[in-house]
Write a protein that holds these residues in place. Structure first.
Motif, PDB file in Angstrom:
ATOM      1  N   ASP A  82       0.829  -1.162  -0.137  1.00  0.00           N
ATOM      2  CA  ASP A  82      -0.086   0.078  -0.092  1.00  0.00           C
ATOM      3  C   ASP A  82       0.818   1.343  -0.070  1.00  0.00           C
ATOM      4  O   ASP A  82       2.055   1.321   0.302  1.00  0.00           O
ATOM      5  N   ASP A  83       0.240   2.633   0.092  1.00  0.00           N
ATOM      6  CA  ASP A  83       1.162   3.609  -0.449  1.00  0.00           C
ATOM      7  C   ASP A  83       1.775   4.106   1.227  1.00  0.00           C
ATOM      8  O   ASP A  83       2.668   4.282   1.204  1.00  0.00           O
ATOM      9  N   GLU A  84       1.144   3.628   2.349  1.00  0.00           N
ATOM     10  CA  GLU A  84       1.860   3.793   3.627  1.00  0.00           C
ATOM     11  C   GLU A  84       3.127   3.347   3.701  1.00  0.00           C
ATOM     12  O   GLU A  84       3.989   3.475   4.230  1.00  0.00           O
ATOM     13  N   VAL A  86       5.145   2.670   1.166  1.00  0.00           N
ATOM     14  CA  VAL A  86       6.366   3.500   0.427  1.00  0.00           C
ATOM     15  C   VAL A  86       6.571   4.753   1.411  1.00  0.00           C
ATOM     16  O   VAL A  86       7.628   5.284   1.525  1.00  0.00           O
ATOM     17  N   GLU A  87       5.367   5.514   1.991  1.00  0.00           N
ATOM     18  CA  GLU A  87       5.506   6.705   2.600  1.00  0.00           C
ATOM     19  C   GLU A  87       6.514   6.416   3.899  1.00  0.00           C
ATOM     20  O   GLU A  87       7.220   7.311   4.183  1.00  0.00           O
ATOM     21  N   PHE A 101       5.696  -2.710  -5.992  1.00  0.00           N
ATOM     22  CA  PHE A 101       4.663  -2.049  -5.388  1.00  0.00           C
ATOM     23  C   PHE A 101       3.293  -2.229  -5.862  1.00  0.00           C
ATOM     24  O   PHE A 101       2.919  -2.653  -7.175  1.00  0.00           O
ATOM     25  N   ALA A 103       0.078  -1.714  -7.408  1.00  0.00           N
ATOM     26  CA  ALA A 103      -0.448  -0.580  -7.903  1.00  0.00           C
ATOM     27  C   ALA A 103      -1.922  -0.945  -7.862  1.00  0.00           C
ATOM     28  O   ALA A 103      -2.536  -0.155  -8.959  1.00  0.00           O
ATOM     29  N   VAL A 108       2.534   4.613  -7.763  1.00  0.00           N
ATOM     30  CA  VAL A 108       3.355   4.685  -6.373  1.00  0.00           C
ATOM     31  C   VAL A 108       3.428   5.971  -5.836  1.00  0.00           C
ATOM     32  O   VAL A 108       3.327   7.277  -6.840  1.00  0.00           O
ATOM     33  N   PRO A 109       3.124   6.575  -4.707  1.00  0.00           N
ATOM     34  CA  PRO A 109       3.172   7.995  -4.150  1.00  0.00           C
ATOM     35  C   PRO A 109       4.326   8.550  -4.342  1.00  0.00           C
ATOM     36  O   PRO A 109       5.469   8.136  -4.173  1.00  0.00           O
ATOM     37  N   SER A 110       4.401   9.691  -4.774  1.00  0.00           N
ATOM     38  CA  SER A 110       5.403  10.525  -5.115  1.00  0.00           C
ATOM     39  C   SER A 110       6.148  11.135  -3.805  1.00  0.00           C
ATOM     40  O   SER A 110       5.538  11.530  -2.857  1.00  0.00           O
ATOM     41  N   HIS A 112       8.827  10.149  -2.000  1.00  0.00           N
ATOM     42  CA  HIS A 112       9.432   9.282  -1.102  1.00  0.00           C
ATOM     43  C   HIS A 112      10.434   8.518  -1.369  1.00  0.00           C
ATOM     44  O   HIS A 112      11.037   7.912  -0.562  1.00  0.00           O
TER      45      HIS A 112
END
Length: 587
Positions: A82-84, A86-87, A101, A103, A108-110, A112
């Motif tokens: 999930d996004d978290e 990656v964050e 990731f 998707a 993917v969140p930008s 980070h």
């Protein structure tokens, strides 16, 4: 998905992260099998929320040619569900790292990941639901992509999964195998073919090793040392000891009791120990607070008892799943009144095994409580170690049998002796009757408030430590013994300290390191280590500097010690310790 030139890895850190229940630990467990087959030393850690299900969770696996026993500075390969994930973990990615990731919910969140990190976007959850009707299988699908990244052959990956899932029902094994193959197929579609990934694992000579946690190793050590009674109340991060004991101790004639609370647990253990059985209880900081009166009773009544404290971040409930070393002052000084106690501090699973054996023997020999101070990381994280030596002599202590008792002119349970240790007869032995009470007593165990007797009994109990101090476990050392700069720490500090010493030596900076395995009383060798250095960095996980103050109390010069502390729930990395040492050297 573009595959770069293949590079061979001999030190790899993999993180698999998502929400609790996503199966992150399953992926790293399977990956550990792959690395183990190639001769890698392994260390497995976890970061989870303090709840039954849900919340952010991460499983981290390091495989290395050298025996590291801890995490590296950075993450090489991240599987993010999930996004978290990656964050949280993205900023810790190593240069030229890889992120696989999920998707399914978007890109993917930008912001980070650095530009040199390669991202493979794979809709794990969407593929699992579409092809297998449940997103539960996304972790098996992810394992298929992960093995392609590492150029592990499909046949080997499938055999690894079959072995790891051997106890599952046939239908579940079949479904997970289908998910694995779907991961292979997706990689094929993106041009990452069987055995042709961007990375390749090195291979080394495979030696016999165990993958075991500190809690499990400690429990085994207690059993091997002759321990046959364990009682505890479930509490993170000590519960695995209770679970291990429930599975194995009864097979060897032992008794395990899950008590209604920690008060009951410690008093049951005291009662069992009084009968001559080698007894132990285990808990964490909140439970240890409740046990203090019972431990004081054991110290006063001179009853051998082993107490394990798997420390976690406090105070009160604190952060149950995060490591800390903030109970140390309580271990050394807790309880009402003064009584002898020993505090041992292992730094890895092998140490846990050995210190459990030592704790049982010392408690028996000195007739006093012995604490084993773990922390969440040492207790719950796993590492590969050499098989343990199970041929252990069981310490009898000064317990008298009926024949030895018959040779005495008179049995005095609390006889004042030169070394402070009195003869002890198991209750029920003919002629061996005595009184056991929490009150001060005379040599026969009768309650006494006589001033002279009181002074003599305090001195008697204190002599146990004074006479035995040269027999307590010595510390482990690394680095240059003549170095002017020192590192000193216990528990989870040991692995990053050891690797930091190697890195500093490679940079031409001599450092000596010491892990005191007897934390209390502070041994002469520990004070001498500090005295021999220009500066000693005392590395610990608490805010007050509890190890620092123990050393100063024992005579180590406070002016030559520098505290290196953290209490945020995160571990020190080797690089952080190196940076702190270099910063001090530049002053």
């Amino acid at each position: 998905m573009t595959v770069a030139d293949t590079r061979t890895l001999d030190d790899l850190t993999v993180a698999v992260s998502g929400q609790g229940g996503d199966g992150s630990l399953t992926v790293t467990t399977l990956a550990a099998r792959i690395l183990s087959a190639r001769g890698f030393h392994m260390y497995s850690a976890r970061s989870v929320a303090s709840r039954i299900k849900g919340g952010h969770a991460a499983a981290i696996l390091r495989g290395s040619r050298a025996d590291r026993g801890g995490l590296d500075d950075d993450i090489d390969l991240l599987v993010a569900f999930d996004d978290e994930a990656v964050e949280r973990i993205g900023p810790a990615m190593a240069p030229n790292g890889i992120v696989v990731f999920d998707a399914s919910a978007g890109p993917v969140p930008s912001g980070h990941l650095s530009e040199d990190v390669q991202v493979f976007a794979v809709p794990f959850a969407r593929l699992a639901v579409r092809d297998l009707r449940r997103d539960l299988y996304k972790n098996s699908l992810a394992f298929g992509v992960l093995t392609r990244v590492l150029s592990v052959g499909d046949a080997e990956a499938e055999a690894c999964m079959d072995e790891g899932f051997a106890r599952l029902p046939a239908l579940l094994r079949q479904a997970n195998r289908a998910a694995l193959r779907r991961g292979f197929a997706f990689a094929d579609e993106q041009g990452m073919l069987d055995g042709e990934g961007p990375w390749r694992l090195a291979a080394f000579d495979v030696a016999p090793r165990l993958m075991i946690s500190g809690n499990e190793a400690l429990a085994l050590g207690f059993l091997v040392a002759g321990g046959r009674f364990f009682t505890g109340y479930p509490i993170t991060p000590a519960s695995e000891i209770l679970a291990w004991m429930e599975r194995h101790l009864p097979r060897f004639g032992g008794v395990v009791v899950q008590a209604e609370d920690e008060l009951a647990a410690v008093n049951m253990a005291i009662g069992a120990a009084l009968t001559g059985v080698r007894a132990m209880t285990a808990t964490s900081g909140p439970g240890l607070s409740l046990m203090q009166e019972g431990v004081s009773h054991a110290g006063s009544a001179e009853i051998p008892l082993v107490i394990v404290d798997c420390q976690r971040a406090g105070p009160s409930t604190g952060m149950p799943t995060k490591p800390e070393q903030s109970d140390l002052s309580m271990l050394a000084h807790g309880g009402n009144g003064e009584f002898p106690r020993i505090v041992l501090s292992p730094g890895d699973p092998t140490d846990c095994y050995e210190m459990a054996i030592a704790a049982v023997a010392i408690s028996r020999r000195l007739q006093c409580p012995v604490y084993i101070a773990l922390d969440q990381a040492v207790a719950q994280h796993s590492a590969t170690v050499a098989p343990f030596d199970l041929d252990v002599a069981v310490e009898q202590g000064s317990v008298l049998d009926a024949a030895a008792l018959a040779e005495l002119a008179e049995y005095r349970r609390y006889l004042i002796t030169p070394d402070g240790v009195s003869p002890w007869v198991v209750p029920g032995t003919p002629g061996g009757m005595s009184l056991v009470t929490g009150n001060e007593r005379n040599e026969w165990g009768q309650v006494s408030i006589d001033p002279a007797n009181r002074t003599a009994m305090i001195a008697k109990r204190a002599r146990k430590i004074a006479r035995a101090i040269d027999t307590l476990p010595l510390g482990r050392r690394w680095g240059d013994p003549g170095a002017a700069v020192g590192l000193l720490g216990v528990g989870l500090e040991v692995a990053p300290m050891r690797e930091a010493v190697e890195r500093l030596a490679a940079a031409g900076i001599a450092v000596a390191a010491l892990q005191p395995r007897t934390l209390w009383p502070v041994l002469p060798e520990t004070v001498a280590f500090v005295n021999e250095r220009r500066v000693t960095h005392v590395v610990e996980h608490n805010d007050e500097g509890q190890v620092f103050h123990m050393l100063a109390e024992a005579g180590a010069p406070a002016g030559s010690m520098i505290g290196m502390r953290r209490s945020d729930g995160l571990v020190f990395t080797p690089g952080e310790i190196v940076d702190r040492v270099l910063a001090e050297a530049r002053r």
